[in-house]
Enzyme design. Structure first.
Site, short mmCIF file in Angstrom:
data_model
loop_
_atom_site.label_atom_id
_atom_site.label_comp_id
_atom_site.label_asym_id
_atom_site.label_seq_id
_atom_site.Cartn_x
_atom_site.Cartn_y
_atom_site.Cartn_z
N HIS A 1 7.58 1.37 9.69
CA HIS A 1 8.19 0.98 8.42
C HIS A 1 9.23 -0.14 8.60
CE1 HIS A 1 9.97 2.69 4.40
NE2 HIS A 1 9.42 1.50 4.26
N TYR B 1 12.35 7.50 1.21
CA TYR B 1 12.24 7.63 -0.24
C TYR B 1 13.02 8.87 -0.68
CZ TYR B 1 8.37 4.27 0.20
OH TYR B 1 7.60 3.17 0.48
#
Length: 313
Positions: A127, A54
């Site tokens: 992830h 992010y």
């Protein structure tokens, strides 16, 4: 009502997703980032989901710097692993590379802890490992188990956008918690047939993200995004029909969209991405807004809510 899970702690029902604080779709300034976290504190939000990807570490770094000044002293934090940030020689953000080795998993977590300013995190999600089952089996899952044993993390999870491979991981491994994004919403029930009942049976907590399907269910406008892409006409029409049904009961569409996942007993928490204090306040209000049972039944009659979900609610 939620099922009993193997999590060693209580996960708050509403969490803040920090992809927007990392600049997803548009940049967020430092003042707005600080105001977002202060608004979260004011609303009693204490769960924050982040990831190295992010904003190339920006979201984690901002949490590390801004949670304390916002007045949040005991947050629940989940971050992710499996991808390493590789800066350019000049120090600017560079590429993101996948690495499921034990060394890569540890390097990723250590970097995250440095950015977050913490000695440990509550949840570490692997992830988006959709296409790496062999690597997960050989190195990544054993690595995160050891990290849990060492006290660097409290719970092991998988964070993914597709429910079929996520369900396969839950079936194979002892998983404390999963994060499924965009696949259990008023417009998308992909997670319902397999993933959610499997998690309920195994005691795996479920965190649902993407309840607005990238914004469409927050505001069904022609320029809205749907699952990270421009909205197709059929999806826009469906979202507008859902809004009409909600309006008949004076319920804002975002309230029904945000609360829908809670109808399934496997769902422990919902995480909503916010880029401003106003969005935090609006989403917290949506989470509290009374949604009558009759509206859920009308939404079910038109296919927005699976009837079996109402039977288990």
């Amino acid at each position: 009502m939620t099922t009993t899970t193997r999590l060693p702690f209580t996960l708050p029902r509403l969490g803040l997703g920090t992809a927007p604080l990392g600049g997803l779709f548009e940049e967020v300034g430092e003042e707005d980032a600080a105001a977002t976290l202060k608004a979260a504190a004011a609303e009693g939000i204490t769960y924050f989901d982040t990831a190295p990807r992010y904003g190339h570490g920006q979201a984690e770094e901002r949490l590390g710097r801004l949670l304390g000044p916002a007045g949040i002293t005991h947050p629940v934090i989940s971050t992710k692993t499996g991808w390493l940030l590789r800066p350019r020689p000049d120090g600017s953000p560079g590429e993101v590379v996948t690495d499921w080795t034990e060394r890569g998993i540890r390097e990723s977590l250590e970097s995250s802890l440095t950015r977050l300013g913490r000695d440990s995190v509550d949840i570490l999600y692997l992830h988006d490992p959709d296409h790496y089952p062999d690597e997960i089996r050989r190195t990544a899952y054993p690595a995160v188990r050891r990290l849990r044993e060492e006290g660097l993390i409290r719970a092991i999870g998988f964070g993914m956008n597709h429910s079929a491979p996520l369900a396969a991981y839950v079936a194979e491994f002892d998983v404390d918690v999963v994060l499924i994004a965009g696949r259990f919403s008023l417009l998308d029930h992909e997670a319902l047939p397999t993933l959610l009942p499997l998690c309920a049976a195994r005691g795996t907590a479920v965190v649902v993200g993407g309840v607005f399907n990238t914004g469409l269910l927050a505001d069904p406008a022609p320029d809205a995004m749907y699952n990270y892409r421009p909205v197709p006409p059929a999806a826009l029409a469906r979202a507008r029909r859902a809004r009409e049904l909600c309006a008949a009961y004076d319920v804002p569409l975002p309230a029904a969209a945000l609360q829908f996942p809670y109808l399934h007993p496997a769902v422990t928490s919902v995480v909503v991405g916010c880029r401003s204090a106003a969005e935090v306040t609006a989403n917290a209000s949506a989470a509290r807004f009374p949604v009558p049972d009759e509206l859920w039944r009308h939404l079910a009659a038109e296919g927005f809510v699976p009837s079996e979900v109402l039977d288990t609610a």
